[in-house]
Write a protein that holds these residues in place. Sequence first.
Motif, PDB file in Angstrom:
ATOM      1  N   ASN A 327       0.572  -1.086  -0.203  1.00 41.42           N
ATOM      2  CA  ASN A 327      -0.166  -0.377  -0.139  1.00 41.42           C
ATOM      3  C   ASN A 327       1.363   1.651   0.346  1.00 41.42           C
ATOM      4  N   ALA A 328       1.943   1.290   1.176  1.00 38.89           N
ATOM      5  CA  ALA A 328       3.107   2.609   0.955  1.00 38.89           C
ATOM      6  C   ALA A 328       3.037   3.220  -0.809  1.00 38.89           C
ATOM      7  N   LEU A 329       3.783   1.343  -0.892  1.00 39.46           N
ATOM      8  CA  LEU A 329       4.690   1.627  -2.402  1.00 39.46           C
ATOM      9  C   LEU A 329       3.915   2.160  -3.368  1.00 39.46           C
ATOM     10  N   ASN A 330       2.557   1.525  -3.184  1.00 37.47           N
ATOM     11  CA  ASN A 330       1.762   2.093  -4.569  1.00 37.47           C
ATOM     12  C   ASN A 330       2.140   1.963  -5.811  1.00 37.47           C
ATOM     13  N   LEU A 331       2.641   1.007  -6.531  1.00 37.57           N
ATOM     14  CA  LEU A 331       3.380  -0.008  -7.641  1.00 37.57           C
ATOM     15  C   LEU A 331       2.242   0.925  -8.812  1.00 37.57           C
ATOM     16  N   TRP A 332       2.951   1.055  -9.964  1.00 31.95           N
ATOM     17  CA  TRP A 332       2.169   1.790 -11.074  1.00 31.95           C
ATOM     18  C   TRP A 332       1.022   1.765 -10.535  1.00 31.95           C
ATOM     19  N   SER A 333       0.885   2.299 -10.187  1.00 36.24           N
ATOM     20  CA  SER A 333      -0.452   3.722  -9.984  1.00 36.24           C
ATOM     21  C   SER A 333      -0.708   4.866 -10.925  1.00 36.24           C
ATOM     22  N   LYS A 334      -1.730   5.075 -11.269  1.00 35.82           N
ATOM     23  CA  LYS A 334      -2.038   6.465 -12.217  1.00 35.82           C
ATOM     24  C   LYS A 334      -1.731   7.502 -11.457  1.00 35.82           C
ATOM     25  N   GLN A 335      -1.866   7.444 -10.090  1.00 38.09           N
ATOM     26  CA  GLN A 335      -1.418   8.158  -9.576  1.00 38.09           C
ATOM     27  C   GLN A 335       0.176   9.089  -9.394  1.00 38.09           C
ATOM     28  N   THR A 336       0.722   7.862  -9.527  1.00 36.93           N
ATOM     29  CA  THR A 336       2.001   8.479  -9.823  1.00 36.93           C
ATOM     30  C   THR A 336       2.987   8.741 -10.502  1.00 36.93           C
ATOM     31  N   VAL A 337       3.537   9.844 -10.199  1.00 39.29           N
ATOM     32  CA  VAL A 337       3.587  10.782 -11.631  1.00 39.29           C
ATOM     33  C   VAL A 337       5.606  10.494 -11.535  1.00 39.29           C
ATOM     34  N   GLY A 338       5.864   9.783 -12.387  1.00 41.50           N
ATOM     35  CA  GLY A 338       7.293   9.142 -12.061  1.00 41.50           C
ATOM     36  C   GLY A 338       7.984  10.418 -13.261  1.00 41.50           C
ATOM     37  N   VAL A 339       9.804   9.739 -13.045  1.00 42.07           N
ATOM     38  CA  VAL A 339      10.095  10.850 -13.955  1.00 42.07           C
ATOM     39  C   VAL A 339      10.051  10.218 -14.721  1.00 42.07           C
ATOM     40  N   PRO A 340       9.941  11.524 -16.024  1.00 41.21           N
ATOM     41  CA  PRO A 340      10.216  11.267 -17.382  1.00 41.21           C
ATOM     42  C   PRO A 340      11.524  10.563 -18.140  1.00 41.21           C
ATOM     43  N   ILE A 341      11.048   9.975 -19.274  1.00 36.55           N
ATOM     44  CA  ILE A 341      12.356   8.418 -19.215  1.00 36.55           C
ATOM     45  C   ILE A 341      13.267   9.550 -20.775  1.00 36.55           C
ATOM     46  N   ARG A 342      14.570   9.005 -20.616  1.00 37.03           N
ATOM     47  CA  ARG A 342      15.213   9.991 -21.268  1.00 37.03           C
ATOM     48  C   ARG A 342      15.459   9.492 -23.186  1.00 37.03           C
ATOM     49  N   ALA A 343      14.921  10.519 -24.228  1.00 42.79           N
ATOM     50  CA  ALA A 343      14.766   9.648 -25.452  1.00 42.79           C
ATOM     51  C   ALA A 343      16.316   8.727 -25.622  1.00 42.79           C
ATOM     52  N   LEU A 344      15.618   7.516 -26.195  1.00 49.74           N
ATOM     53  CA  LEU A 344      16.570   6.474 -26.538  1.00 49.74           C
ATOM     54  C   LEU A 344      17.860   7.297 -26.582  1.00 49.74           C
ATOM     55  N   ARG A 345      17.451   8.259 -28.025  1.00 52.22           N
ATOM     56  CA  ARG A 345      18.631   7.938 -29.065  1.00 52.22           C
ATOM     57  C   ARG A 345      19.854   8.733 -28.681  1.00 52.22           C
ATOM     58  N   GLU A 346      19.058   9.761 -27.226  1.00 50.23           N
ATOM     59  CA  GLU A 346      19.839  10.701 -26.596  1.00 50.23           C
ATOM     60  C   GLU A 346      21.118   9.794 -25.300  1.00 50.23           C
ATOM     61  N   ILE A 347      20.958   8.644 -25.453  1.00 49.94           N
ATOM     62  CA  ILE A 347      21.230   8.489 -24.071  1.00 49.94           C
ATOM     63  C   ILE A 347      22.832   7.917 -24.520  1.00 49.94           C
ATOM     64  N   PRO A 348      23.742   9.239 -23.880  1.00 50.56           N
ATOM     65  CA  PRO A 348      25.502   8.926 -24.456  1.00 50.56           C
ATOM     66  C   PRO A 348      25.599   7.211 -23.742  1.00 50.56           C
ATOM     67  N   GLY A 349      27.072   7.276 -24.976  1.00 49.20           N
ATOM     68  CA  GLY A 349      27.658   6.252 -23.989  1.00 49.20           C
ATOM     69  C   GLY A 349      29.087   5.712 -24.766  1.00 49.20           C
ATOM     70  N   ARG A 350      29.931   5.091 -24.515  1.00 43.74           N
ATOM     71  CA  ARG A 350      31.053   5.144 -25.281  1.00 43.74           C
ATOM     72  C   ARG A 350      30.792   3.518 -26.148  1.00 43.74           C
ATOM     73  N   PHE A 351      31.714   3.138 -26.974  1.00 39.77           N
ATOM     74  CA  PHE A 351      31.243   1.222 -27.633  1.00 39.77           C
ATOM     75  C   PHE A 351      32.129   0.391 -27.909  1.00 39.77           C
ATOM     76  N   TYR A 352      31.833   0.016 -28.374  1.00 42.73           N
ATOM     77  CA  TYR A 352      32.962  -1.329 -28.873  1.00 42.73           C
ATOM     78  C   TYR A 352      32.451  -1.639 -29.961  1.00 42.73           C
ATOM     79  N   LEU A 353      32.719  -1.610 -31.269  1.00 45.79           N
ATOM     80  CA  LEU A 353      32.246  -2.078 -32.901  1.00 45.79           C
ATOM     81  C   LEU A 353      33.097  -3.700 -33.198  1.00 45.79           C
ATOM     82  N   ARG A 354      32.808  -4.552 -33.603  1.00 46.75           N
ATOM     83  CA  ARG A 354      33.755  -5.190 -34.477  1.00 46.75           C
ATOM     84  C   ARG A 354      32.979  -5.313 -35.474  1.00 46.75           C
ATOM     85  N   LEU A 355      33.695  -5.366 -36.628  1.00 41.77           N
ATOM     86  CA  LEU A 355      33.847  -5.689 -38.270  1.00 41.77           C
ATOM     87  C   LEU A 355      33.808  -6.684 -38.588  1.00 41.77           C
TER      88      LEU A 355
END
Length: 431
Positions: A327-355
């Motif tokens: 009851n305290a956590l009230n998960l997956w509730s419409k009343q919970t205002v979660g943090v915004p999700i950052r757009a996938l394309r903007e997520i930073p990172g370093r990468f390894y590529l093998r070709l």
Amino acid sequence: MEKVKVALVGFGTIGSGVARLLLEEGPRIARGARKQVELAYVVDKDLKTKRNVTLPDGLLSDDLDRALNDPDVEVVVQLVGGTDAARSIMLRALDSGKNVVTANKALLAAHGPELFDKARQLGRTIAFEAAVGGGIPVIATIGQSLTANRIESIDAILNGTCNFILSEMEQHGSDYEDVVAEAQRLGYAEADPTMDVDGSDATQKLAILAQLAFGASVDWKDIPRMGIDSLAAADIQCAQGMGYSIRLVATARLGTAGLELCVAPTFVSEGTPLAGVQGAFNAVQIVGDAVGPLLLHGLGAGQNPTASAVVADLIDTLAGRTAITFNALNLWSKQTVGVPIRALREIPGRFYLRLDIETQVDAVNQIARVLQEHNTAIDSLAQYEDEESEDRAGMVIMTQETTEGNITDAVGQIEKLPFVQAEAVRCRVAD
Ligand code: HSE
């Protein structure tokens, strides 16, 4: 002492472990629950397969209604995998007035809002410690022990099968297919191990943690995901040569632009906690603003570790603790205002590529040009001979920090270059 009945629905690997604990550890469970717990029903469609626990005669049946219609059954332990049948069984259990304990992450990741709303409407609870991290108490840690914190990041190894495969290949040079078969035999893998190796299982678990730790409602299919199924022994050797291990890492990081979520095979530096995670172990690194960094480590898959978490949830439910947290956590509730999700394309990172390329004079230049056009700088580039063909070569590139969007577009274009022979292998590189 008050007596209560429990019904176990789903008598597979985990169900058998739960049944054994309930049948053999009655006094220990009664002490925790402060009730005498009777395993009154074990329900499964499959009445024939021999399990590694012997049930009293008449306990196993395929009659779910009989268990749900018994008013003395207080809790249904729902260990049916998949989503469709599992959803309908959970809804029926809640409608019958039962509290539910489950290990099914796919079900919660797909139907969390509906199931949790239903439980709230009916004044029932759903407990799910075993859904993430097997025997590691990560749900209790975040949901109860760290509630004074703002969680800043989670970096976790959440799939025992993938970790088992990667560490066996790394340590013993084992063949990928052989290790997958061994993971199935040991009861780590999902019924369909594709869900493990393509990263789906870890991503479903990450979606649950995103809801729990950040109030973020996210469809797990929208989380950027790469599995370990495209990796080869060459990648593990390249990583080792550069002082890294490869682990399937699920990340949730709260930045100023929102919550960054992703699951990917990741180069983690040797000597760091995640690089040291071996076999079917999982690990969860959490950073909270008050507690600082925290590391949980334990078996993330397998019969007994998962049964440990399921039975702990059952004890908490019977003792009344689950209701308080639920009851305290009230998960997956419409009343919970979660943090915004950052757009996938903007997520930073370093990468390894093998070709895999056909050698030609300007191959390096052409590849470097594509990366440059996508704002991606090269940290190092190495080319090695293909032992089977003198016309072909392997190329390994480590990039500097760029974004998911840049690297995805660049790789898409690189793969179209006529001398590039196969799909590129891509890993993230941890800081
Ligand atoms: N198949 C899962 C894993 C089981 O390997 O981690 C535990 O959720």
